[in-house]
Design a protein around this motif. Structure first.
Motif, PDB file in Angstrom:
ATOM      1  N   TYR A  10       0.657  -1.223   0.139  1.00 46.09           N
ATOM      2  CA  TYR A  10      -0.021   0.087   0.140  1.00 46.09           C
ATOM      3  C   TYR A  10       1.058   1.313  -0.069  1.00 46.09           C
ATOM      4  O   TYR A  10       0.393   2.302  -0.257  1.00 46.09           O
ATOM      5  N   GLU A  11       2.131   1.193   0.365  1.00 51.01           N
ATOM      6  CA  GLU A  11       2.991   2.480   0.280  1.00 51.01           C
ATOM      7  C   GLU A  11       3.151   2.796  -1.074  1.00 51.01           C
ATOM      8  O   GLU A  11       3.374   4.086  -1.544  1.00 51.01           O
ATOM      9  N   THR A  13       1.054   1.935  -3.587  1.00 50.01           N
ATOM     10  CA  THR A  13      -0.161   2.618  -4.367  1.00 50.01           C
ATOM     11  C   THR A  13      -0.772   3.920  -3.688  1.00 50.01           C
ATOM     12  O   THR A  13      -1.084   4.675  -4.624  1.00 50.01           O
ATOM     13  N   MET A  14      -0.253   4.153  -2.500  1.00 52.23           N
ATOM     14  CA  MET A  14      -0.553   5.495  -1.969  1.00 52.23           C
ATOM     15  C   MET A  14       0.254   6.533  -2.577  1.00 52.23           C
ATOM     16  O   MET A  14      -0.145   7.650  -2.973  1.00 52.23           O
TER      17      MET A  14
ATOM     18  N   THR B 191      -3.821  -1.239  -0.370  1.00 50.33           N
ATOM     19  CA  THR B 191      -4.376  -0.002  -1.258  1.00 50.33           C
ATOM     20  C   THR B 191      -3.778   1.334  -0.602  1.00 50.33           C
ATOM     21  O   THR B 191      -3.216   2.119  -1.044  1.00 50.33           O
ATOM     22  N   SER B 192      -4.312   1.520   0.632  1.00 56.90           N
ATOM     23  CA  SER B 192      -4.050   2.771   1.545  1.00 56.90           C
ATOM     24  C   SER B 192      -4.150   2.732   2.816  1.00 56.90           C
ATOM     25  O   SER B 192      -4.749   1.997   3.454  1.00 56.90           O
ATOM     26  N   PHE B 196      -2.843   8.539   4.079  1.00 60.15           N
ATOM     27  CA  PHE B 196      -3.007   8.914   2.560  1.00 60.15           C
ATOM     28  C   PHE B 196      -4.442  10.047   2.865  1.00 60.15           C
ATOM     29  O   PHE B 196      -4.314  10.831   2.305  1.00 60.15           O
ATOM     30  N   GLN B 215      -7.534   8.413  -4.776  1.00 60.53           N
ATOM     31  CA  GLN B 215      -7.142   7.091  -4.916  1.00 60.53           C
ATOM     32  C   GLN B 215      -7.749   6.243  -5.960  1.00 60.53           C
ATOM     33  O   GLN B 215      -7.398   5.674  -6.570  1.00 60.53           O
TER      34      GLN B 215
END
Lengths: 432, 432
Positions: A10-11, A13-14, B191-192, B196, B215
């Protein structure tokens, strides 16, 4: 083996989303802290600082790293290809004590460069602080007797190396782990296992004297002979017969260690081996180490409980965004209230040196304190480069742990469950 | 980074002494087993077999390795310089269940070559089996719902990669850990984070809609939006507003997850997002996973409890010399009686396939069994070379865990503390 993929997906994707909307370049402060100590613990020990700084320098993405990542857009891949951390890091130095909400690490830079470090920073701090915190309790329980870390076999093979380092930082005297010797200069110790004695078995059965003779021939009379493979009394007699009264030590790895240590001390003395030391091992933890204080034990070998943090295998530290472009930010979900804004800490003490309070205050707004106090954090990285003369050496860290333990109020060293040794007072932004 | 120094020093001192008296060349069998399961556990899961076989192939001493070793005589250094393992290894395959005293690994060769592998074998097995054993309980608690491993930050950075592998072996669906994706092909997910959402804070305060819009723009409407940064109900509304009713999932990371999942399901359905999945995370373990069975949860993210073995961070396996030149050997110290001689195991079952007993018998003396039974061990290495078509693949291991769990008597799957699911019967040499 690169370090950059020791990271949660997720790092990235962020990062991708933040690059797309431009927020990736906002100036951020992330802080590492533990909301609480493990159940009943009275203090924690910061460890892993040097390992984190080393990993930070290595944190680059090779072509092979990038090729392994699925589904990232070109802008993100381009960012990662050129990545190096260019921000600032402050933190508690290696071996410093910490308490709930102590800001043990502060990372400043763009959102992009800070967010990528979350997992790696936490992995190192959560592991190493857990081990060092448990180790320090063992050190204080041992009251100056020798402590040897021998838990490699009970934890992941690479975690074992870091665990040996953390134990040494906290005051252990050495480790069984050879890689910890090479990588960190931790003194390595060890002589033999039951298997070596049992190897010397013939058609007529076990031959402990042959095993001891072989060990003494190879390692000298100063070696440590393991005397509990068959019968401790016979083992001690065989040991002194093999090495003479100059035998370095005997090790007992099973049974009632206190009773056996007393019997063995008496037997050794009777045999003239007055200087032969007694090493005990076998499922020791801080409580059993303390319980052996009245017994003639010279050294403890500690394994499982050390490398598993003696009931607290992780330090529960978190890495939280606290400030964006100078604006304090906080999360408001249930039971996880955090404190916005970059922070610093002062530790106050009495004139005697006994610490009294951890004061966490907004960065740049130091409170007025009458009592003696000191800043706990130090500069670790500036503009991406380690502040070299601050880079923590293990020897400095060992002194810091020892000084820290001495600075605690007396109840802070109790092994029993209790409250943190000192309270943490958090001053909200603008409140001082 | 070589593996050969992930070793306790005493293995080299024993080697030195054994080379000197010639015992180093005696033919030995060492076995890895756990005397007991962690407190109250009903079965264990073997993991790390593939990692051990890979480490075994890499187990060589470079000049740099040798140069780092102090105080070894020339004969020992010469032996190490030429070292490669040339013996045989048998063991339980990856994903097999084990019970107290199951001989999960048997290593045969000279004393010299077997003794050197003790620490590395145990580190890998003790870590990976601990994680896989905890993970399997979570898998059975989840009853077919998706499980995501996200504990990297709570354990040593390299242990995290092995933990993700072990969790996947046990039936988890994916991991957050990118290196586990690269090295072992474990599906990576994520994902996050709250950071974020909080990054999208302006002079007017938090702007969750902007975060969600960013996002979705980067990752598509199929992404998972984290809805508990500020207020879950508002978060869910903002999420569906940003992505529309095709939103992939929402994640809730705090609060009463059951209550919030029910409220969120109703809210999502009302908003037309009937297919939007609900992911929950935040200090989950097998018990809290099971407690959420009646709630509309689609996937669980599990961190701390997974990577710390849910209370049992090490599997307590030992590596014991059991045979020397064909002679069974045993230690006789208090409370640690072991069973001499090389062993094999049969697992018996009813006609229905439900397992009934683990029978550990002297190698070469199989007992006569009426019930259906199977040999549990398999050949892993012959003359130092991996038996390649036996080399365990993770996919095979996943099937094996699933089959193993189905084969247990019903009480074996209970999460509560209890006895091992089946008893281990040990047949002494000559007794069958």
């Amino acid at each position: 083996m690169t370090v950059s993929l020791l990271t949660d997906k997720y790092e990235l994707t962020m990062l991708s989303a933040a690059l797309r909307d431009g927020a990736a370049h906002r100036r951020c402060v992330f802080e590492v802290f533990a909301r609480r100590l493990p159940d009943g613990r009275r203090y924690g020990v910061v460890a892993g600082v040097g390992r984190f700084l080393e990993a930070l320098e290595q944190f680059r993405f090779t072509d092979a790293d990038l090729a392994s990542l699925d589904g990232l857009d070109q802008a993100t891949l381009d960012y990662l290809r050129d990545f190096r951390f260019t921000g600032d890091v402050d933190g508690y130095p290696e071996g410093e004590l910490y308490f709930p909400n102590s800001p043990v690490l502060s990372v400043r830079g763009s959102f992009a460069e800070c967010v990528l470090l979350e997992t790696l920073a936490l992995s190192i701090y959560n592991h190493d602080c857990a081990i060092a915190s448990a180790a320090a309790r063992m050190v204080s329980a041992a009251g100056g007797r020798t402590l040897i870390e021998m838990g490699s076999r009970r934890t992941h093979e690479r975690a074992a190396v870091a665990a040996a380092r953390a134990a040494y930082l906290a005051g252990f005297d050495g480790t069984s782990n050879l890689e910890a010797g090479r990588t960190y200069g931790v003194p390595t110790l060890g002589t033999s296992a039951h298997a070596f004695t049992m190897l010397h078995t013939g058609p007529d059965g076990p031959d402990e004297p042959a095993a001891f003779a072989a060990q003494v021939a190879a390692l000298g009379v100063g070696t440590t002979l393991l005397v509990d493979t068959y019968d401790v009394t016979t083992g001690v007699a065989n040991a002194v017969a093999a090495a003479g009264p100059e035998l370095g030590a005997v090790r007992i790895d099973s049974g009632d260690l206190g009773v056996l240590a007393r019997q063995t001390r008496e037997q050794l003395d009777t045999l003239g081996a007055n200087k032969t030391r007694i090493v005990v091992s076998g499922d020791l933890d801080e409580y059993s180490i303390a319980a052996l204080r009245a017994d003639p034990v010279d050294a403890y070998g500690v394994g499982t409980s050390l490398v598993t943090g003696s009931g607290a295998p992780t330090a529960s530290m978190v890495y939280k965004l606290v400030e964006v472009d100078g604006i304090p930010v906080t999360k408001r979900s249930s039971n996880k209230a955090s404190h916005g804004g970059a922070k610093q800490a002062l530790r106050t003490s009495r004139q005697t040196g006994t610490v009294t309070e951890e004061i966490v205050y907004p960065d740049g707004q130091p409170p007025t304190i009458v009592d003696p106090s000191r800043q706990v954090s130090t500069a670790l990285v500036r503009d991406g480069a380690p502040v070299t003369d601050q880079r923590t050496q293990l020897a400095d860290g060992r002194r810091r742990v020892a000084d820290g333990l001495v600075s605690l109020p007396w109840e802070g060293l109790k092994l029993s469950h209790g409250e943190p040794a000192i309270a943490t007072r958090i001053i909200a932004p603008g409140a001082s």
